[in-house]
Design a protein around this motif. Structure first.
Motif, short mmCIF file in Angstrom:
data_model
loop_
_atom_site.label_atom_id
_atom_site.label_comp_id
_atom_site.label_asym_id
_atom_site.label_seq_id
_atom_site.Cartn_x
_atom_site.Cartn_y
_atom_site.Cartn_z
N ALA A 15 -31.56 -1.65 -18.55
CA ALA A 15 -30.27 -1.90 -19.19
C ALA A 15 -29.33 -0.71 -19.05
N ALA A 16 -29.85 0.49 -19.20
CA ALA A 16 -29.01 1.68 -19.04
C ALA A 16 -28.47 1.78 -17.61
N GLY A 17 -29.33 1.51 -16.63
CA GLY A 17 -28.88 1.54 -15.24
C GLY A 17 -27.84 0.48 -14.95
N LEU A 18 -28.03 -0.73 -15.51
CA LEU A 18 -27.05 -1.79 -15.31
C LEU A 18 -25.71 -1.43 -15.95
N GLY A 19 -25.76 -0.86 -17.15
CA GLY A 19 -24.53 -0.44 -17.81
C GLY A 19 -23.78 0.60 -17.02
N LEU A 20 -24.52 1.58 -16.50
CA LEU A 20 -23.90 2.62 -15.67
C LEU A 20 -23.22 2.01 -14.45
N ALA A 21 -23.94 1.14 -13.75
CA ALA A 21 -23.42 0.57 -12.51
C ALA A 21 -22.22 -0.34 -12.76
N LEU A 22 -22.30 -1.19 -13.77
CA LEU A 22 -21.24 -2.17 -13.99
C LEU A 22 -19.95 -1.55 -14.51
N SER A 23 -20.07 -0.57 -15.42
CA SER A 23 -18.84 0.06 -15.91
C SER A 23 -18.16 0.85 -14.80
N GLY A 24 -18.96 1.45 -13.93
CA GLY A 24 -18.37 2.13 -12.78
C GLY A 24 -17.67 1.17 -11.85
N ALA A 25 -18.26 -0.02 -11.67
CA ALA A 25 -17.66 -1.01 -10.78
C ALA A 25 -16.31 -1.47 -11.29
N GLU A 26 -16.15 -1.61 -12.61
CA GLU A 26 -14.87 -2.05 -13.16
C GLU A 26 -13.75 -1.06 -12.82
N LEU A 27 -14.06 0.23 -12.91
CA LEU A 27 -13.05 1.24 -12.58
C LEU A 27 -12.80 1.28 -11.07
N LEU A 28 -13.84 1.09 -10.29
CA LEU A 28 -13.69 1.14 -8.83
C LEU A 28 -12.87 -0.04 -8.31
N VAL A 29 -12.95 -1.18 -9.00
CA VAL A 29 -12.11 -2.33 -8.61
C VAL A 29 -10.63 -1.95 -8.70
N THR A 30 -10.27 -1.24 -9.75
CA THR A 30 -8.89 -0.79 -9.90
C THR A 30 -8.50 0.17 -8.78
N GLY A 31 -9.40 1.12 -8.46
CA GLY A 31 -9.13 2.06 -7.39
C GLY A 31 -9.03 1.37 -6.03
N PHE A 32 -9.86 0.35 -5.82
CA PHE A 32 -9.82 -0.40 -4.56
C PHE A 32 -8.49 -1.13 -4.42
N ALA A 33 -8.04 -1.79 -5.50
CA ALA A 33 -6.80 -2.56 -5.44
C ALA A 33 -5.59 -1.66 -5.25
N ALA A 34 -5.67 -0.43 -5.71
CA ALA A 34 -4.53 0.49 -5.59
C ALA A 34 -4.23 0.85 -4.13
N GLN A 35 -5.13 0.53 -3.21
CA GLN A 35 -4.91 0.85 -1.80
C GLN A 35 -3.92 -0.11 -1.13
N TRP A 36 -3.63 -1.25 -1.79
CA TRP A 36 -2.71 -2.23 -1.24
C TRP A 36 -1.48 -2.36 -2.14
N PRO A 37 -0.31 -2.54 -1.56
CA PRO A 37 0.90 -2.71 -2.38
C PRO A 37 0.81 -3.95 -3.27
N ASN A 38 1.18 -3.80 -4.52
CA ASN A 38 1.25 -4.90 -5.48
C ASN A 38 -0.09 -5.61 -5.71
N ALA A 39 -1.19 -4.95 -5.33
CA ALA A 39 -2.50 -5.60 -5.47
C ALA A 39 -3.12 -5.37 -6.83
N THR A 40 -2.59 -4.42 -7.60
CA THR A 40 -3.20 -4.13 -8.90
C THR A 40 -3.10 -5.33 -9.85
N ARG A 41 -2.14 -6.22 -9.61
CA ARG A 41 -2.03 -7.40 -10.46
C ARG A 41 -3.23 -8.34 -10.27
N ALA A 42 -3.98 -8.15 -9.18
CA ALA A 42 -5.16 -8.98 -8.94
C ALA A 42 -6.40 -8.45 -9.65
#
Length: 402
Positions: A232-259
């Motif tokens: 559970a601790a490992g899953l929590g670590l991985a999933l919370s990191g993924a949520e932030l990385l999704v934002t960073g990934f979308a920031a690479q494209w114009p107007n993609a943060t709304r997705a």
């Protein structure tokens, strides 16, 4: 027809989700628990918006949120131990009433700008300390209602999917409420839902018959659910990191943060589908082995998400990742229930819940640091590696147990 030619009896059919809800008192108990747990789906966003509006400071808002969530996580096993010791009817209502009162106080403090940060921090910390462990308690009640292992697996899967949906519907409900009132109105809504749902929950015949267990001299509350906690601790670590990385990934494209909200919703949709499918499968491997492989699959899916060519490809990758989230957590809870004795079920589930939340808090910090220094694709690979490391740790603990 002779015994030699008689047809062999067909295997008993797998119980359905409808069969779970047909268990005596299950619908009433589960519905009341969900009503109370919806308060947790609405409260976090309400605290964030209320404190930020009252102080105008993101630093103060972050501190109050950290204290609110941290005190709830750290003391959850303690509160769950009180439920195991005194029974839900005696332990939960005082917690719910005190928690609700503190949320009302926080709403009053943040209704107008100019609140003192120290007072807000103290109030939020006390509220977190008293948050009733409704999820672990409901899962302990499922263990008593569903005596068949296949039925219990269905019940835990249904519980996990419903909890996932609560944390999707809760913020949407707060957003709707903001059209008619200020953010503290969301705190008042949470303050109403918690005691109302908790009182209905403990008055259910399924819970009313649960009393404080009589331990024999030298009796034990069962083993500490080490395998479930590590996973559970490992899953929590991985999933919370993924949520932030999704934002960073979308920031690479114009107007993609709304997705971004849609991509995170795709993760929740995948988790809900995976949870429902998990309950339908007649698993042959033991729960500890399943947990290791589900964690491996989740880590591999997360690592592969970093190879996405665009935001919608990433959304599909998040659906694939989500397929393993609810099954892994459900299996972790089932394994914890197996390890716990009759007198320690709530506490065992609370340890798993606390491990997920603690991992989530740490994962967001680590992902934020990595995102500013490494390419997003590599960050996804490292996040997936965290889940893979958790799977290796689960395997190691399993071997030690054996």
């Amino acid at each position: 027809m002779s015994a030699l030619t008689s047809p062999r009896p067909s295997p008993a059919p797998r119980p359905s989700y409808a069969a779970v809800l047909r268990v005596p008192h299950a619908r009433r108990t589960f519905g009341a628990a969900l009503a109370a747990r919806l308060a947790y789906g609405t409260v976090s966003l309400s605290v964030l918006l209320s404190v930020n509006r009252a102080t105008g400071s993101y630093a103060v808002t972050g501190l109050v949120m950290a204290l609110f969530g941290g005190s709830a996580v750290v003391l959850m096993p303690v509160r769950a131990a009180l439920v195991d010791r005194y029974g839900p009817r005696r332990a939960l209502p005082p917690m719910a009433v005190a928690y609700s009162g503190l949320l009302c106080l926080l709403a009053a403090l943040t209704w107008r700008p100019g609140a003192q940060p120290a007072v807000l921090a103290a109030t939020a910390t006390l509220a977190g300390c008293l948050a009733p462990p409704l999820g672990p308690t409901m899962r302990a009640v499922w263990g008593r209602l569903a005596d068949d292992p296949a039925l219990l697996q269905r019940a835990y899967s249904l519980d996990g999917v419903a909890e996932e949906l609560l944390f999707v519907c809760g913020p949407a409900l707060v957003g709707l409420l903001l059209r008619f009132g200020p953010p503290p109105a969301g705190l008042l809504l949470s303050a109403v839902l918690m005691p109302a749902g908790t009182c209905a929950f403990v008055m259910s015949p399924a819970v009313r018959g649960v009393s404080s267990p009589k331990r024999a001299a030298g009796g034990s509350a069962g083993r500490f659910p080490a395998v479930s906690v590590v996973a559970a601790a490992g899953l929590g670590l991985a999933l919370s990191g993924a949520e932030l990385l999704v934002t960073g990934f979308a920031a690479q494209w114009p107007n993609a943060t709304r997705a971004v909200p849609w991509i995170l919703a795709a993760l929740s949709v995948g988790s809900a589908v995976g949870g429902l499918l998990n309950g339908m499968v007649d698993w042959r491997p033991p729960a500890a082995e399943r947990l290791a492989w589900l964690t491996v699959a989740l880590g591999a899916a997360l690592a592969a998400a970093g190879l996405a060519s665009g935001v919608w490809t990433l959304a599909l990758a998040m659906v694939a990742t989500g397929l393993f989230v609810a099954p892994a957590l459900t299996t972790a809870y089932l394994l914890a229930d197996e390890a716990a004795g009759e007198s320690g079920r709530t506490r065992a589930g609370a340890w798993v819940n606390a491990a997920v939340n603690a991992g989530s808090s740490g994962g967001a910090v680590v992902a934020g640091l990595a995102l500013g220094r490494l390419p997003v694709g590599l960050c996804f690979a490292l996040t997936g590696a965290v889940a893979l490391a958790a799977a290796v740790a689960v395997g190691a603990v399993n071997r030690l147990r054996a």
